[in-house]
Design an enzyme around this catalytic site. Structure first.
Site, PDB file in Angstrom:
ATOM      1  CE  LYS A 283      -4.391   1.559   2.128  1.00 48.87           C
ATOM      2  NZ  LYS A 283      -5.191   1.211   3.444  1.00 48.87           N
ATOM      3  CD  GLU A 369     -19.670  -1.474   8.686  1.00 47.43           C
ATOM      4  OE1 GLU A 369     -18.758  -1.039   8.308  1.00 47.43           O
ATOM      5  OE2 GLU A 369     -19.712  -3.007   8.220  1.00 47.43           O
ATOM      6  NE  ARG A 397     -20.999  -2.440   5.639  1.00 48.16           N
ATOM      7  CZ  ARG A 397     -20.290  -3.087   4.711  1.00 48.16           C
ATOM      8  NH1 ARG A 397     -20.622  -2.637   3.408  1.00 48.16           N
ATOM      9  NH2 ARG A 397     -19.690  -4.243   4.897  1.00 48.16           N
TER      10      ARG A 397
END
Length: 626
Positions: A283, A369, A397
């Protein structure tokens, strides 16, 4: 520049190997240049440059379908699909979105701003292809962080059952936003450190390839191959999980080697059934500041391209998120039963402050979540006081868990919903426009919104004192800090009258209170001035105050950074209608539209939630009465 020659993906196929390397350098230069000015998800995109080039080299886009999970890592894809000339407008009002958008390009077959959706949506596309007797490739690219979300596993399980031709690329950079957590992170680390899995497969191939390929023999081949893998590489038994789900596993591979990626993708296209291609990337690759601090450069604001430093803001005023982080430490010092829960957003929610002070009471469950809420419900049922710090748009969600596991059982879970209201340049998927609507219909639920940062701690304290579900919504950023007025104590279900006037009563929720007060100050002092109310509660409403105001005011005007459909204003209208108050009510908020990416001030101005437009509206109403 080679990049200037790329207008469609087919142009990438014409480049020589050396030109591809130069193109990768130019793309990184462009990413750094634009993100340093506009902000954005720099580190994730720097990490997928070679992968995107390989995909565009192998796939026949847009006939083949390429789906990006979350899709904040599509900047390179946008540069290669006819959007290069507009790339400087990224995340600006009227410009390119920072995410994939079906309305933006035929090369974006599916939009996404929440994680773990890529496999499901791509599998749906593959099924549609099969039913229409087509033969194009379907590829889903997802980060390893997406595997902390349950939806990804539901889709992987279904894909293995359907056995359709379908490629999933697992972009493994050991990060989502913060470091990944949970068993899957540990599992992937085993695959990274001991890449014997494919070697074991290859060691058995010479023998197994000679087996005739009837349907019975094919099943035998599959069973024998997995058995041989387990025999030759027993330490890699965990790697069989993907195979047991029905996928052909390939990897882990170097995600920055275009030749390796190209060969792997060509091989994967020729395999019958679903394939999982596991690649390893860095990354922030190619930009030292982002490589060394990928959390900061995951989705930050503008910065100095030469050294990666972020400009110091002249306003050192803390944000609502930062104040929440401090407030959690204050309340947790007093009560050892308080725990903090987040879903892969410790930095964004600033629950990271709590994590440092109370590591044993801090829980990051990953991009999950629904699990976060059910986990909180279980903890509450056993006597703890859980605080779930989840963005408003992400709590959507977990709606079933809020209803089924928290509300139905009347459990004292506190939801602290960051980014409620306008989210700025992230666009529709990140706007917290619906939380009041989806929560206020639920029995036992209390909904509060602080007018400024100083009111957040008292509201959190009040929420924790209630033996019931509570939600506190607050926006991204901060208020101006110019309103240093004392706050009345929080009394359950009671609003706060800040200015006494006549004619119009402005009922403002949350940070729109500042807008109402600023508009009040813009009105001529000699004219009729409105009453300004800090509603504090979207549920329960201050019914007694509403009845009193209706007797000596001609109209209510409600303010909210929320959808008008089902929001705070709707609650006021319903109450007035049910109780026959007979008062005119005007609502200011967001109509039934999707709010597109832009700066927060421009978004507020667009929907009349700024002091000048509100003052003009109030003045016009006053003049029309004369």
């Amino acid at each position: 520049m080679i990049l200037e020659r790329i207008n469609v993906p087919a142009d990438v196929k014409q480049l020589s190997r050396s030109e591809l390397d130069r193109l990768a350098e130019e793309i990184r230069e462009q990413l750094i240049a634009v993100c340093s000015r506009n902000g954005g998800h720099l580190a994730p995109n720097l990490g997928v440059v070679e992968l995107t080039l390989a995909l565009h080299r192998v796939l026949d886009l847009p006939a083949d379908k390429l789906v990006w999970d979350v899709s904040h890592q599509t900047y390179v894809h946008k540069l290669l699909t006819g959007r290069r000339d507009r790339f400087s407008t990224l995340r600006k009002g009227g410009g390119l979105s920072g995410f994939a958008m079906r309305s933006e390009s035929e090369y974006d077959p599916f939009g996404a701003g929440h994680a773990s959706t890529g496999v499901s949506s791509a599998l749906g596309m593959a099924t549609a292809r099969d039913l229409s007797n087509q033969h194009h490739a379907v590829v889903a690219v997802l980060g390893d962080g997406a595997l902390t979300g349950g939806l990804a596993y539901e889709a992987l399980n279904n894909a293995g059952q359907l056995k359709t031709n379908f490629i999933v690329i697992l972009n493994d950079n050991e990060m989502s936003i913060a470091p990944n957590v949970g068993s899957i992170a540990s599992y992937l680390s085993i695959l990274r450190s001991k890449p014997l899995f494919n070697a074991a497969r290859e060691a058995t191939k010479d023998v197994l390839d000679h087996i005739p390929f009837g349907s019975t023999a094919r099943k035998a081949l599959s069973s024998a191959e997995v058995g041989a893998i387990r025999f030759i590489a027993p330490s890699e038994k965990a790697a069989v999980i993907f195979e047991e789900l029905g996928f052909r596993y390939m990897g882990p591979l170097d995600g920055h080697n275009i030749d390796v990626l190209t060969d792997a993708l060509l091989t994967a296209r020729g395999i019958e059934g679903p394939v999982l291609l596991h690649i390893r990337t860095v990354k922030g690759k190619g930009y030292a500041p982002a490589e060394s601090d990928s959390r900061t450069f995951h989705g930050g604001g503008p910065f100095e391209a030469k050294d990666g430093t972020f400009p110091k803001k002249p306003d050192a005023r803390p944000t609502f998120s930062e104040v929440f982080g401090d407030a959690m430490n204050v309340v947790a010092e007093r009560d050892p039963k308080i725990i903090g829960i987040t879903a892969a957003m410790p930095d964004g929610t600033k629950l990271s402050k709590f994590a440092k002070r109370f590591p044993e009471r801090y829980f990051d469950v990953g991009i999950a979540e629904a699990h976060a809420v059910c986990f909180a419900a279980g903890a509450a049922s056993a006597g703890l006081k859980p605080v779930c710090a989840i963005y408003s748009t992400f709590l959507q969600r977990a709606y079933d868990q809020v209803v089924h596991d928290v509300v139905v059982q009347e459990l004292p879970v506190v939801f602290c919903m960051d980014r409620a209201g306008f989210a700025g340049d992230d666009g529709p998927t990140h706007m917290g426009m619906y939380d009041v609507a989806y929560l206020r219909t639920l029995p036992h639920m209390t909904i509060m919104a602080p007018r400024d940062e100083d009111e957040l701690l008292p509201m959190l304290e009040h929420a924790l004192s209630l033996n019931a579900p509570v939600a506190i919504r607050y926006p991204k950023g901060n208020t101006s800090g110019t309103r240093q007025e004392p706050h009345a104590p929080i009394v359950h279900g009671r609003a706060e009258v800040l200015r006494r006037g006549s004619g119009t009563a402005v009922l403002a929720l949350g940070n729109t209170v500042e807008t109402a007060l600023d508009a009040y100050d813009l009105l001529p002092p000699e004219g009729p001035l409105p009453t300004i109310v800090n509603a504090r509660f979207a549920k329960p409403l201050d019914e007694q105050l509403l009845i009193e105001l209706a007797t000596d005011h001609e109209r209510f005007l409600t303010l909210e950074e929320h959808s008008l459909a089902g929001g705070f204003g709707s609650a006021v209208v319903e109450f007035a209608s049910d109780h026959g108050l007979g008062i005119s009510i005007e609502r200011i908020g967001v109509p039934n539209v999707l709010v597109q990416h832009d700066s927060q001030p421009k978004q507020r101005a667009q929907f009349g939630l700024q002091a000048e437009s509100l003052a003009a509206r109030l003045a016009f109403r006053s003049e029309s009465k004369v």
